[in-house]
Motif scaffolding. Structure first.
Motif, PDB file in Angstrom:
ATOM      1  N   VAL A  53       0.846  -1.195   0.000  1.00 33.75           N
ATOM      2  CA  VAL A  53       0.000   0.000   0.000  1.00 33.75           C
ATOM      3  C   VAL A  53       0.882   1.245   0.000  1.00 33.75           C
ATOM      4  O   VAL A  53       0.608   2.207  -0.725  1.00 33.75           O
ATOM      5  N   PHE A  54       1.951   1.230   0.808  1.00 36.52           N
ATOM      6  CA  PHE A  54       2.868   2.374   0.854  1.00 36.52           C
ATOM      7  C   PHE A  54       3.458   2.650  -0.528  1.00 36.52           C
ATOM      8  O   PHE A  54       3.528   3.802  -0.962  1.00 36.52           O
ATOM      9  N   SER A  55       3.891   1.602  -1.231  1.00 37.77           N
ATOM     10  CA  SER A  55       4.472   1.772  -2.569  1.00 37.77           C
ATOM     11  C   SER A  55       3.474   2.365  -3.544  1.00 37.77           C
ATOM     12  O   SER A  55       3.822   3.205  -4.369  1.00 37.77           O
ATOM     13  N   LYS A  56       2.239   1.932  -3.439  1.00 40.23           N
ATOM     14  CA  LYS A  56       1.201   2.457  -4.337  1.00 40.23           C
ATOM     15  C   LYS A  56       0.896   3.921  -4.035  1.00 40.23           C
ATOM     16  O   LYS A  56       0.703   4.719  -4.945  1.00 40.23           O
ATOM     17  N   ILE A  57       0.877   4.277  -2.767  1.00 44.73           N
ATOM     18  CA  ILE A  57       0.657   5.676  -2.392  1.00 44.73           C
ATOM     19  C   ILE A  57       1.837   6.532  -2.850  1.00 44.73           C
ATOM     20  O   ILE A  57       1.662   7.627  -3.392  1.00 44.73           O
ATOM     21  N   TYR A  58       3.058   6.021  -2.650  1.00 46.13           N
ATOM     22  CA  TYR A  58       4.254   6.733  -3.094  1.00 46.13           C
ATOM     23  C   TYR A  58       4.251   6.895  -4.617  1.00 46.13           C
ATOM     24  O   TYR A  58       4.637   7.941  -5.144  1.00 46.13           O
ATOM     25  N   ALA A  59       3.777   5.887  -5.348  1.00 48.33           N
ATOM     26  CA  ALA A  59       3.685   5.978  -6.812  1.00 48.33           C
ATOM     27  C   ALA A  59       2.709   7.078  -7.229  1.00 48.33           C
ATOM     28  O   ALA A  59       2.966   7.814  -8.179  1.00 48.33           O
ATOM     29  N   VAL A  60       1.607   7.216  -6.504  1.00 48.47           N
ATOM     30  CA  VAL A  60       0.649   8.297  -6.801  1.00 48.47           C
ATOM     31  C   VAL A  60       1.306   9.650  -6.561  1.00 48.47           C
ATOM     32  O   VAL A  60       1.175  10.581  -7.375  1.00 48.47           O
ATOM     33  N   TRP A  61       2.041   9.770  -5.456  1.00 46.06           N
ATOM     34  CA  TRP A  61       2.745  11.026  -5.174  1.00 46.06           C
ATOM     35  C   TRP A  61       3.778  11.332  -6.269  1.00 46.06           C
ATOM     36  O   TRP A  61       3.894  12.468  -6.727  1.00 46.06           O
ATOM     37  N   LEU A  62       4.526  10.304  -6.699  1.00 51.39           N
ATOM     38  CA  LEU A  62       5.507  10.494  -7.776  1.00 51.39           C
ATOM     39  C   LEU A  62       4.823  10.880  -9.085  1.00 51.39           C
ATOM     40  O   LEU A  62       5.333  11.711  -9.834  1.00 51.39           O
ATOM     41  N   GLN A  63       3.664  10.285  -9.356  1.00 55.40           N
ATOM     42  CA  GLN A  63       2.914  10.637 -10.572  1.00 55.40           C
ATOM     43  C   GLN A  63       2.543  12.116 -10.551  1.00 55.40           C
ATOM     44  O   GLN A  63       2.668  12.810 -11.560  1.00 55.40           O
ATOM     45  N   LEU A  64       2.097  12.610  -9.400  1.00 63.23           N
ATOM     46  CA  LEU A  64       1.771  14.038  -9.277  1.00 63.23           C
ATOM     47  C   LEU A  64       3.007  14.912  -9.445  1.00 63.23           C
ATOM     48  O   LEU A  64       2.957  15.971 -10.071  1.00 63.23           O
ATOM     49  N   LYS A  65       4.142  14.454  -8.905  1.00 61.27           N
ATOM     50  CA  LYS A  65       5.397  15.202  -9.044  1.00 61.27           C
ATOM     51  C   LYS A  65       5.840  15.255 -10.505  1.00 61.27           C
ATOM     52  O   LYS A  65       6.232  16.314 -11.000  1.00 61.27           O
ATOM     53  N   VAL A  66       5.776  14.118 -11.190  1.00 51.74           N
ATOM     54  CA  VAL A  66       6.143  14.076 -12.617  1.00 51.74           C
ATOM     55  C   VAL A  66       5.228  14.995 -13.416  1.00 51.74           C
ATOM     56  O   VAL A  66       5.685  15.728 -14.292  1.00 51.74           O
ATOM     57  N   ARG A  67       3.945  14.961 -13.113  1.00 51.19           N
ATOM     58  CA  ARG A  67       2.994  15.820 -13.833  1.00 51.19           C
ATOM     59  C   ARG A  67       3.291  17.298 -13.584  1.00 51.19           C
ATOM     60  O   ARG A  67       3.277  18.106 -14.508  1.00 51.19           O
ATOM     61  N   LYS A  68       3.586  17.658 -12.321  1.00 53.22           N
ATOM     62  CA  LYS A  68       3.890  19.053 -11.984  1.00 53.22           C
ATOM     63  C   LYS A  68       5.167  19.522 -12.684  1.00 53.22           C
ATOM     64  O   LYS A  68       5.196  20.604 -13.286  1.00 53.22           O
ATOM     65  N   LEU A  69       6.231  18.716 -12.594  1.00 49.68           N
ATOM     66  CA  LEU A  69       7.482  19.076 -13.277  1.00 49.68           C
ATOM     67  C   LEU A  69       7.281  19.113 -14.792  1.00 49.68           C
ATOM     68  O   LEU A  69       7.837  19.977 -15.474  1.00 49.68           O
ATOM     69  N   GLY A  70       6.507  18.177 -15.312  1.00 50.45           N
ATOM     70  CA  GLY A  70       6.225  18.146 -16.740  1.00 50.45           C
ATOM     71  C   GLY A  70       5.514  19.396 -17.214  1.00 50.45           C
ATOM     72  O   GLY A  70       5.828  19.946 -18.269  1.00 50.45           O
ATOM     73  N   ARG A  71       4.549  19.847 -16.444  1.00 47.23           N
ATOM     74  CA  ARG A  71       3.838  21.090 -16.820  1.00 47.23           C
ATOM     75  C   ARG A  71       4.779  22.281 -16.799  1.00 47.23           C
ATOM     76  O   ARG A  71       4.707  23.150 -17.655  1.00 47.23           O
ATOM     77  N   LYS A  72       5.664  22.323 -15.813  1.00 43.81           N
ATOM     78  CA  LYS A  72       6.638  23.413 -15.718  1.00 43.81           C
ATOM     79  C   LYS A  72       7.562  23.443 -16.944  1.00 43.81           C
ATOM     80  O   LYS A  72       7.868  24.504 -17.472  1.00 43.81           O
TER      81      LYS A  72
END
Length: 191
Positions: A53-72
């Motif tokens: 569960v921790f890995s899946k939650i961390y993956a969601v957080w990383l997905q948001l980080k990638v999306r934020k950096l990608g938009r920038k």
């Protein structure tokens, strides 16, 4: 595809070498493209190996980080598309279909679009190792581009080509029987 911690470290090192970045604290803090690629590779690792569960939650957080950096930076690059040795030349619009598969040692420039075709299957391009994708290139459809292919600036590639060539024009055609490795005389990173 990143399936272990050793794979993750290998991909990160090959990306760093392809970008030509020294592993200094200054670069770790200030190089935006490298930050994006590190986050993308960590996301790939978590998506491919995360069972808890921790890995899946961390993956969601990383997905948001990638999306934020990608938009920038102007990138829309999904996980598990590129092999090791990815080199994004500049910040600017890059849009990649999630069904694409691109091999090791890819150098990609701004305003590139790699997408699926209009067929109901919606298959996307498969691009081999040691490719160079010039600024403004558009690559789409259910096509295959073999290893050691260079795609010139503003080329529109909508059919398959054998490797060891340079493509250019609208629609793309072979303009040289030399690929990126023939010009560089050596790969940027090891496979």
């Amino acid at each position: 595809m990143i399936k272990s911690k050793a794979d993750l470290n290998y991909y990160l090192e090959q990306d760093r070498l392809a970008l030509g970045i020294k592993p200094t604290l200054k670069n770790k803090l200030t190089h935006d493209i490298w930050h994006f690629q590190i986050a993308l590779r960590k996301l790939e690792y978590r998506k491919n190996t995360g069972k808890s569960v921790f890995s899946k939650i961390y993956a969601v957080w990383l997905q948001l980080k990638v999306r934020k950096l990608g938009r920038k930076l102007g990138f829309s690059i999904p996980a598990n598309v590129f092999g090791p040795g990815l080199s994004i030349a500049h910040a600017g619009t890059i849009v990649i279909n999630k069904k694409c598969k691109i091999g090791a040692n890819c150098r990609i420039h701004v305003c590139v679009n790699i997408g699926g075709g209009l067929s109901k299957k919606g298959n996307a391009p498969m691009i081999g190792n040691d490719c160079y994708i010039g600024p403004g290139a558009k690559i789409y459809g259910d096509i295959t581009l073999d290893d050691n292919t260079a795609i010139g600036a503003n080329a529109v590639v909508n059919k398959s080509f054998d490797g060891n060539v340079t493509l250019g024009g609208i629609p793309a055609k072979v303009i040289s029987d030399k690929g990126p490795l023939d010009i560089l005389k050596k790969p940027r990173t090891e496979l």
